[in-house]
Design a protein around this motif. Structure first.
Motif, PDB file in Angstrom:
ATOM      1  N   MET A 214       0.819  -1.212   0.000  1.00 50.85           N
ATOM      2  CA  MET A 214       0.000   0.000   0.000  1.00 50.85           C
ATOM      3  C   MET A 214       0.851   1.260   0.000  1.00 50.85           C
ATOM      4  N   ASN A 215       0.281   2.312  -0.585  1.00 49.10           N
ATOM      5  CA  ASN A 215       0.957   3.609  -0.607  1.00 49.10           C
ATOM      6  C   ASN A 215      -0.093   4.697  -0.795  1.00 49.10           C
ATOM      7  N   HIS A 216      -0.104   5.668   0.099  1.00 51.94           N
ATOM      8  CA  HIS A 216      -1.040   6.792   0.003  1.00 51.94           C
ATOM      9  C   HIS A 216      -2.490   6.335  -0.133  1.00 51.94           C
ATOM     10  N   GLY A 217      -2.870   5.302   0.629  1.00 52.42           N
ATOM     11  CA  GLY A 217      -4.262   4.897   0.688  1.00 52.42           C
ATOM     12  C   GLY A 217      -4.768   4.035  -0.443  1.00 52.42           C
ATOM     13  N   VAL A 218      -3.874   3.617  -1.345  1.00 53.93           N
ATOM     14  CA  VAL A 218      -4.282   2.738  -2.444  1.00 53.93           C
ATOM     15  C   VAL A 218      -3.376   1.515  -2.475  1.00 53.93           C
ATOM     16  N   ILE A 219      -3.826   0.487  -3.183  1.00 51.06           N
ATOM     17  CA  ILE A 219      -3.026  -0.728  -3.335  1.00 51.06           C
ATOM     18  C   ILE A 219      -2.125  -0.576  -4.563  1.00 51.06           C
ATOM     19  N   GLU A 220      -0.831  -0.623  -4.341  1.00 48.62           N
ATOM     20  CA  GLU A 220       0.128  -0.568  -5.437  1.00 48.62           C
ATOM     21  C   GLU A 220       0.239  -1.917  -6.144  1.00 48.62           C
TER      22      GLU A 220
END
Length: 366
Positions: A214-220
């Motif tokens: 995860m990064n900044h509230g989204v799934i990478e």
């Protein structure tokens, strides 16, 4: 169930969004978790992984989106009506209760017979390797032992879902390694569906069946540890998981990448012709050879050993590569390989950037 049918996912997350005022902690997150699977939420501080775990537990209800567990919509249910056990980083044991009473706490609230509770607590303490500790208090145990007690308490009511919120981060390194293997072994024996939040990439790679980066509230990226490490979907994932050498350049054609005037073969490149990007290669994927023994194939260059670092189980080799306009690279090699090679500072060698191990990402994807 026919051979063509598959079991429905145990946990289904759809379009989960969580806002705190104007701040969006989770943005349209969706994924499935199968029964008995061990999944890690991995990412840097503030990426949303703990917020996601707390939404699944009902501790912080999502702003929008749905959570289904075993086919049941639990999106709006309070924690007490959800089927999970949870272990926190801080252990959260009752300091005034014995270890026995801590583990029995959830069972006593269900008003089970005393004999059944006694047998279940004994079974759990034996399961986590603390069969003789029931009469002690939390302060009398080490951090690792306290976390085992917290785990036993979370498992006491046989929950369908086990949630672990950075359970090992307060422990020292050796205890962490030992306990993470114990948790994985226990999870496999019990078959309990498990989610663990961690910021430790090694921890996630070691225990997870799949990892949600995860990064900044989204799934990478969501995938197996091997997929996450070997086939990162973005520059962020490549950079966050493991170590990399990175170079900025552009793609003159599909499967090619140019930087510092050097053209590289890169089959995994998805950069469009003429677009700028970043090429990534992991230290262990740089092949070092004696100049006279350099194998045939693309992406070969002469280099000089600039510095050597002994890391115990391997050597880290810092390289100066004039052919790449003075670019500095870092390679890792095993102790045995280094011994056979007889490395030395200022030694002239040949390197190969293995084409199949190169990853190129468009500019701005990290």
């Amino acid at each position: 169930m026919t051979q063509l049918e598959t079991a429905a996912p145990f946990l289904v997350i759809r379009n989960l969004t969580k806002k705190f005022g104007q701040f969006t902690a989770l943005q349209d997150v969706s994924f499935d978790i199968d029964e008995s699977e061990f999944v890690c939420f991995l990412g840097p501080s503030g990426c949303g992984k703990t917020t996601l775990l707390r939404a699944i537990a009902g501790l912080d209800i999502q702003t929008s989106g749905t959570v289904l567990q075993a086919g049941r919509d639990i999106s709006a249910l309070p924690p007490a009506e959800r089927d999970f056990g949870i272990v926190f980083q801080s252990y959260a044991l009752f300091p005034n209760l014995t270890i026995y009473k801590n583990v029995a706490y959830g069972l006593e609230n269900t008003r089970r017979p005393a004999a059944e509770i006694k047998a279940r607590v004994a079974e759990l303490l034996d399961l986590v390797g603390l069969p003789e500790q029931g009469t002690k208090y939390p302060a009398q145990l080490s951090g690792g032992q306290q976390q085992r007690v917290a785990l036993a308490r979370a498992l006491a009511t046989s929950p369908g879902l086990l949630l672990l919120d950075e359970p090992l981060s307060a422990l020292d390194a050796k205890v962490r390694v030992r306990l993470r293997h114990e948790i994985k072994s226990l999870q496999e024996r019990l078959g309990v569906t498990t989610i663990m939040v961690t910021h430790d990439q090694e921890e996630a790679l070691a225990v997870a069946d799949r990892i949600v980066v995860m990064n900044h509230g989204v799934i990478e990226q969501l995938g197996t540890p091997q997929e996450i490490y070997r086939e990162p979907a973005s520059l962020f994932v490549a950079d966050f998981i493991g170590e990399t050498n990175q170079f900025e350049g552009s793609a003159p054609a599909p499967g090619r990448f140019t930087f510092a005037g050097v053209d590289l073969t890169c089959p995994a490149s998805t950069i469009g012709a003429g677009e700028k990007g970043v090429i990534v290669v992991r230290p262990e994927d740089i092949v070092l050879s004696q100049i006279s023994d350099a194998p045939a194939g693309p992406n070969h260059f002469p280099a000089r050993v600039k510095e050597l670092e002994f890391l115990g189980n391997n050597w880290r080799v810092h390289l100066d590569c004039p052919a790449l306009k003075g670019a500095e690279l870092t390679a890792n090699i095993s102790i045995n390989r280094a011994r056979a090679f007889s490395f030395a500072t200022n030694m002239e060698i040949s390197i190969q950037l293995v084409p199949e191990r190169l990853r190129a990402f468009a500019a701005g994807t990290g």
